[in-house]
Write an enzyme that holds these catalytic residues in place. Structure first.
Site, mmCIF file in Angstrom:
data_model
loop_
_atom_site.group_PDB
_atom_site.id
_atom_site.type_symbol
_atom_site.label_atom_id
_atom_site.label_comp_id
_atom_site.label_asym_id
_atom_site.label_seq_id
_atom_site.Cartn_x
_atom_site.Cartn_y
_atom_site.Cartn_z
ATOM 1 N N HIS A 1 36.809 -47.992 -19.282
ATOM 2 C CA HIS A 1 36.905 -49.188 -20.128
ATOM 3 C C HIS A 1 38.412 -49.495 -20.209
ATOM 4 C CE1 HIS A 1 36.126 -52.197 -22.986
ATOM 5 N NE2 HIS A 1 35.377 -51.553 -23.857
ATOM 6 N N ARG B 1 32.988 -57.016 -29.634
ATOM 7 C CA ARG B 1 34.437 -57.127 -29.534
ATOM 8 C C ARG B 1 34.911 -57.559 -28.152
ATOM 9 N NH1 ARG B 1 33.680 -53.671 -33.857
ATOM 10 N NH2 ARG B 1 31.776 -53.346 -32.696
ATOM 11 N N THR B 2 34.492 -56.834 -27.143
ATOM 12 C CA THR B 2 35.065 -57.054 -25.811
ATOM 13 C C THR B 2 34.731 -58.456 -25.312
ATOM 14 O OG1 THR B 2 34.804 -54.701 -25.385
ATOM 15 C CG2 THR B 2 35.195 -56.109 -23.469
ATOM 16 N N LYS C 1 14.655 -61.401 -12.139
ATOM 17 C CA LYS C 1 13.957 -61.973 -10.988
ATOM 18 C C LYS C 1 14.240 -61.189 -9.715
ATOM 19 C CE LYS C 1 13.969 -66.556 -13.072
ATOM 20 N NZ LYS C 1 14.628 -67.855 -13.124
ATOM 21 N N ARG D 1 30.639 -56.280 -17.756
ATOM 22 C CA ARG D 1 30.210 -55.076 -18.475
ATOM 23 C C ARG D 1 28.858 -54.689 -17.916
ATOM 24 N NH1 ARG D 1 30.504 -53.352 -24.615
ATOM 25 N NH2 ARG D 1 32.621 -53.054 -23.894
HETATM 26 C C1 NCD Z 1 33.134 -49.252 -26.814
HETATM 27 C C2 NCD Z 1 32.304 -49.454 -25.574
HETATM 28 O O1 NCD Z 1 31.519 -50.379 -25.478
HETATM 29 O O2 NCD Z 1 32.469 -48.639 -24.684
HETATM 30 N N1 NCD Z 1 33.196 -50.370 -27.649
HETATM 31 C C3 NCD Z 1 34.048 -51.389 -27.394
HETATM 32 O O3 NCD Z 1 34.171 -51.879 -26.293
HETATM 33 N N2 NCD Z 1 34.804 -51.799 -28.419
HETATM 34 C C4 NCD Z 1 32.786 -48.014 -27.543
HETATM 35 C C5 NCD Z 1 31.393 -47.849 -28.049
HETATM 36 O O4 NCD Z 1 30.489 -48.617 -27.782
HETATM 37 O O5 NCD Z 1 31.196 -46.844 -28.762
#
Ligand code: NCD
Length: 318
Positions: free
Chosen positions: A147, A66-67, A95, A117
């Site tokens: 997040h 999603r993100t 590396k 991320r």
């Molecule tokens: C979340 C995450 O990655 O922190 N998911 C997301 O970004 N939609 C929650 C999760 O992974 O459970």
């Protein structure tokens, strides 16, 4: 976490690292921009040229559906160029290159905004401290810490459906211990005037100090925690952060004791809304039929996530 300012001397957003201290006015400004982009975020809408010749770098050291795709779609709808690097293609790490050197290298190619991320808590703050000042960093989720874009889109989705957060009782259920979403949600719902924030989980998945750090009340009993709740945010078990151990005796037992079903929601407010950041585990933390029902906002969250990210990219672009 501190060190790098995410708001400049003129009160403008220059990074988005955390929702801590962001303030209700700035959050409402982001939502107003998201409202402007809501139509443009829809499939088939013509791309804007607002960010043309800008480069958005998606640097994902942890898996994401999603993100990552929401940032890519948001950037493309604004006319930006996008480069995606995920953990498989981020060969630099294998590396031996440090995160700071990888970031400096990408910035030297002309990046304007970097979405990170990372599995380590604090990685986005570290990156912002080690990249040239013209590069804006957006935290796409760092370890168990924060997040912020998920927190923003969760609150935005509730406001669009319900009108306001003021006075609401918000219950967050699940693996609070490992959840960066829980931390960002507790911060934003509090900043926007929720009456009460509750964190519901087995004792093994409830971090200490929730009241002091987030003003949240801890509950180990699901029915007690759900009583009168207006907004129920369901989280999955983050087994990848449990180092092989499952912090509860099996998924069936977890569903029996903490799984959110229509029946369990009877103690919540009559029209309580259900959110889940995804990915969903049907029959573990949420019943499949509830996830598919009109009181669950799961897909609205995903749709709104594009508009919210367009707003952030527009506000952070140089
Ligand atoms: C979340 C995450 O990655 O922190 N998911 C997301 O970004 N939609 C929650 C999760 O992974 O459970």
């Amino acid at each position: 976490m501190s060190g790098v300012a995410q708001i400049d001397s003129r009160g403008r957003l220059c990074h988005l690292l955390s929702l801590e201290g962001l303030g209700a006015d700035l959050i409402r400004e982001i939502f107003a921009r998201a409202d402007e982009f809501a139509a443009a975020a829809k499939p088939g809408a013509a791309a804007s040229s607002l960010l043309s010749r800008r480069l958005v770098l998606n640097l994902f050291f942890e898996t994401s559906t999603r993100t990552r795709s929401a940032f890519e779609i948001a950037a493309k709808r604004l006319g930006a160029d996008v480069v995606n690097l995920d953990s498989a293609s981020a060969s630099a790490r294998n590396k031996g290159e440090t995160l700071a050197d990888t970031a400096r290298t990408l910035a030297a190619m002309g990046g304007d905004i970097m979405v990170l991320r990372h599995y380590q808590s604090g990685a986005a703050h570290f990156l912002a401290a080690h990249t040239p000042p013209h590069l804006a960093v957006i935290n796409g989720g760092d370890g168990c810490n924060a997040h912020p874009t998920q927190g923003l889109l969760d609150a935005y989705t509730v406001i669009r459906r319900r009108g306001a957060i003021d006075g609401a009782v918000v219950a967050i259920v699940g693996d609070i211990l490992h959840s960066r979403v829980a931390r960002s949600d507790m911060q934003i719902f509090r900043a926007l005037g929720a009456d009460e924030i509750r964190a519901i989980a087995p004792r093994t998945l409830l971090p200490a100090g929730l009241e002091e750090a987030f003003g949240a009340k801890a509950f180990c009993n699901l029915d007690d925690g759900l009583r009168g709740a207006d907004i129920v945010i369901v989280l999955r078990m983050q087994r990848e952060r449990m180092a092989g151990a499952f912090f509860y005796p099996g998924e069936a037992a977890y569903f029996r004791d903490y799984g959110i079903t229509a029946a369990r929601l009877q103690s919540a407010a009559k029209d309580a809304l259900v959110l889940h950041p995804g990915p969903i585990n049907r029959g573990v933390e949420i019943a499949g039929d509830l996830a598919d029902s009109s009181r669950a906002l799961v897909l609205e969250q995903v749709t709104n996530g594009v508009a919210v990210r367009m707003a952030l990219l527009a506000m952070l672009a140089p």
